[in-house]
Design a protein around this motif. Structure first.
Motif, PDB file in Angstrom:
ATOM      1  N   ILE A 171      32.136  44.563  38.478  1.00  0.00           N
ATOM      2  CA  ILE A 171      32.068  43.851  39.749  1.00  0.00           C
ATOM      3  C   ILE A 171      32.843  42.539  39.698  1.00  0.00           C
ATOM      4  O   ILE A 171      33.557  42.192  40.644  1.00  0.00           O
ATOM      5  N   THR A 172      32.714  41.818  38.611  1.00  0.00           N
ATOM      6  CA  THR A 172      33.331  40.478  38.527  1.00  0.00           C
ATOM      7  C   THR A 172      34.777  40.504  38.058  1.00  0.00           C
ATOM      8  O   THR A 172      35.491  39.505  38.209  1.00  0.00           O
ATOM      9  N   ALA A 198      28.284  33.478  24.503  1.00  0.00           N
ATOM     10  CA  ALA A 198      29.700  33.757  24.742  1.00  0.00           C
ATOM     11  C   ALA A 198      29.921  35.218  25.124  1.00  0.00           C
ATOM     12  O   ALA A 198      30.778  35.527  25.961  1.00  0.00           O
ATOM     13  N   GLU A 199      29.136  36.111  24.537  1.00  0.00           N
ATOM     14  CA  GLU A 199      29.272  37.525  24.891  1.00  0.00           C
ATOM     15  C   GLU A 199      28.819  37.770  26.325  1.00  0.00           C
ATOM     16  O   GLU A 199      29.450  38.524  27.064  1.00  0.00           O
ATOM     17  N   GLY A 208      31.165  38.341  32.437  1.00  0.00           N
ATOM     18  CA  GLY A 208      31.118  37.813  33.792  1.00  0.00           C
ATOM     19  C   GLY A 208      29.833  37.115  34.163  1.00  0.00           C
ATOM     20  O   GLY A 208      29.658  36.717  35.318  1.00  0.00           O
ATOM     21  N   LEU A 209      28.912  36.936  33.210  1.00  0.00           N
ATOM     22  CA  LEU A 209      27.669  36.227  33.496  1.00  0.00           C
ATOM     23  C   LEU A 209      27.952  34.726  33.499  1.00  0.00           C
ATOM     24  O   LEU A 209      28.306  34.154  32.473  1.00  0.00           O
ATOM     25  N   LEU A 254      27.107  33.732  42.057  1.00  0.00           N
ATOM     26  CA  LEU A 254      26.650  33.233  40.763  1.00  0.00           C
ATOM     27  C   LEU A 254      25.795  34.320  40.118  1.00  0.00           C
ATOM     28  O   LEU A 254      24.566  34.326  40.233  1.00  0.00           O
ATOM     29  N   MET A 255      26.465  35.252  39.421  1.00  0.00           N
ATOM     30  CA  MET A 255      25.743  36.336  38.761  1.00  0.00           C
ATOM     31  C   MET A 255      24.963  35.770  37.581  1.00  0.00           C
ATOM     32  O   MET A 255      25.470  34.943  36.816  1.00  0.00           O
ATOM     33  N   ASN A 256      23.723  36.231  37.436  1.00  0.00           N
ATOM     34  CA  ASN A 256      22.828  35.582  36.489  1.00  0.00           C
ATOM     35  C   ASN A 256      21.868  36.578  35.854  1.00  0.00           C
ATOM     36  O   ASN A 256      21.783  37.740  36.253  1.00  0.00           O
ATOM     37  N   SER A 257      21.151  36.108  34.855  1.00  0.00           N
ATOM     38  CA  SER A 257      20.134  36.911  34.197  1.00  0.00           C
ATOM     39  C   SER A 257      18.945  36.007  33.866  1.00  0.00           C
ATOM     40  O   SER A 257      19.115  34.813  33.603  1.00  0.00           O
TER      41      SER A 257
END
Length: 368
Positions: free
Chosen positions: A365-366, A106-107, A112-113, A63-66
Motif C-alpha cells: 500500500i505504501t 528499522a525493519e 512503510g510503518l 500515518l500507518m501505525n501499529s
C-alpha cells in the motif's frame, strides 16, 4: 534547532545536583518533526508517503501505525511479575524488552510503518483482561515520573527520531489509571511528562491522553465527559512556540463525541469488534459528521482484524475512506512466543505469519 550541548550538560548537572531533575537531559539535536495540515500528516515538512496512490486511493498524508504499547513495560507487583518470563531465560527483563523493541524499529520502518502507539501504562499484557493485578505505570501515585521508565522511553523516542518515525505516546490506560491517587495526581502526571518531552526537545511525538476513554477509568477527568479538559491542558503546555498535537481514543466501533472532536488536533478511533469492513468506512463517515469536525486526520490506531490476504479487509477499508490504520496483534490462546505485539513477553520481530502478512500489505500500500 541546534542546541549548545555543553551548556545543557552543565545546567542539567547543576539541576541534578540540587535535586531539581530526576531524569537525564537530552544532548541530541532535534531533527524529526511532525505537523498536520488539513487532513494530512507531515514529517519534516513533507507529507507522509508523498504522491503515493494505491488502487486509486491516495495514501499521501496518512500515518500507518501499529499498537506497540508494551515497549517500556514492567511489572512492579512482585506477585505477578513471574507471569512475563521469557521462554529462553525464565525471567522477565524490562531492559531486554526495550532493547529488542529498538532493534526491530528499522525493519518496521522499511515496510512503510511510520508510527506506533506506545503507552506509559501499557495495555493488557494478556491481550484482553478485565482484571489487571499487575502494576505497570511510568507514574507514581502522586503523578511523578519513574526514572527507569523514562530511560527506556528515551531509547525508543531517540531511535524514532533518527528513523523519522512518529510515536503516538499514550499517557494512561484503564486498569492502571487507579495507580494514581487522585485527579490532582493525574493532572500532575500530564504536566510532568509534557515538561519532560519539552526538555528533550522532541518534536516528533503525538499525544494520546488515554486509550479508550469510554472504557473503565477510575478518574472522572479521564472519562468521556471530561477528557477534553486534559486535551486542552496538553495544548496549553507550549514551550518556545511549540506544543504537542493531541487527541484521545475510544473503544471499538465508538464514534468520537463533540467535546473531543472540538478540542483534538486529530481523531483516534478503533476497529475492534467491527468485523465488517463496510462498517469501517461508515465509522469514518460518521466521525466526519460529528459536531465540531473540520478537516483533520482520522486514525485507526487499534484494530484486531486481519484477513490481509483478502481484497477487502479493515485495513483496506480504512484506506479507501481516507483514514490511517493501525495493527493490533496479541498472542491468542495456544499460540507461540512469536505471536502478538501486545502480549508480554513480546517478540518484537516480524516472525509470525500474521505479522508478515500485515507488513507485506503495508509495504504494498505504501510503496516502500
Amino acid at each position: 534547532m541546534i542546541r549548545n550541548s555543553s551548556f545543557i550538560c552543565f545546567v542539567g548537572a547543576l539541576c541534578l545536583s540540587f535535586g531539581l531533575l530526576s531524569y537525564p537531559v537530552s544532548q541530541a539535536v532535534a531533527q524529526t518533526t511532525v505537523a498536520i495540515t488539513g487532513e494530512k500528516f507531515y514529517i519534516n515538512g513533507r507529507p507522509t508517503y508523498p504522491e503515493r496512490t494505491w488502487k486509486g486511493h491516495s495514501i499521501e498524508g496518512l500515518l500507518m501505525n501499529s499498537r506497540m504499547v508494551q515497549g517500556i513495560f514492567d511489572d512492579l507487583n512482585p506477585e505477578t511479575v513471574n507471569r512475563w518470563k521469557y521462554p529462553d531465560t525464565g525471567a522477565w527483563d524490562p531492559d531486554r524488552n526495550t532493547r529488542e523493541f529498538v532493534a526491530n524499529m528499522a525493519e518496521w520502518k522499511a515496510h512503510g510503518l511510520l508510527s506506533f502507539t506506545l503507552n506509559l501504562q501499557g495495555g493488557s499484557p494478556e491481550g484482553y483482561s478485565r482484571n489487571q493485578p499487575w502494576h505497570n505505570s511510568a507514574f507514581t501515585a502522586s503523578g511523578e515520573l519513574r526514572p527507569a521508565y523514562l530511560q527506556r522511553l528515551k531509547k525508543i523516542l531517540d531511535e524514532a527520531e533518527r528513523l523519522e518515525m512518529v510515536p503516538i505516546l499514550g499517557l494512561f490506560y484503564f486498569g492502571q489509571d487507579h495507580r494514581l491517587a487522585d485527579e490532582a495526581a493525574v493532572i500532575r502526571a500530564v504536566d510532568n511528562i509534557l515538561n519532560w518531552l519539552h526538555m528533550q526537545a522532541y518534536k516528533h511525538v503525538l499525544i494520546e491522553v488515554n486509550n479508550e476513554c469510554n472504557v473503565r477509568y477510575t478518574h472522572e477527568i479521564l472519562q468521556p465527559d471530561r477528557v477534553h479538559e486534559l486535551i486542552l491542558r496538553v495544548k496549553a503546555n507550549e514551550k518556545n512556540g511549540f506544543r504537542y498535537l493531541v487527541s484521545t481514543s475510544y473503544g471499538g466501533g465508538f464514534i468520537p463525541l463533540p467535546n473531543v472532536v472540538k478540542a483534538a488536533d486529530f481523531l483516534l478511533i478503533h476497529g475492534n469488534g467491527v468485523s465488517d469492513p463496510d462498517q469501517i468506512v461508515e465509522m469514518v463517515r460518521k466521525t466526519k459528521s460529528v459536531e465540531g469536525y473540520r478537516d483533520m486526520p482520522i486514525v485507526f490506531n487499534e484494530d484486531d482484524h486481519f484477513d490481509f490476504d483478502k481484497d477487502w479487509n479493515n485495513f483496506i477499508a480504512a484506506v479507501s475512506a481516507g483514514a490511517s490504520w493501525g495493527f493490533f496483534d496479541f498472542r491468542m490462546e495456544g499460540e507461540g512466543f512469536e505471536q502478538g505485539y501486545q502480549s508480554v513477553p513480546v517478540d518484537w520481530s516480524t516472525g509470525s505469519d500474521r505479522k508478515r502478512d500485515f507488513f507485506a500489505l503495508l509495504r504494498e500500500i505504501t510503496g516502500y
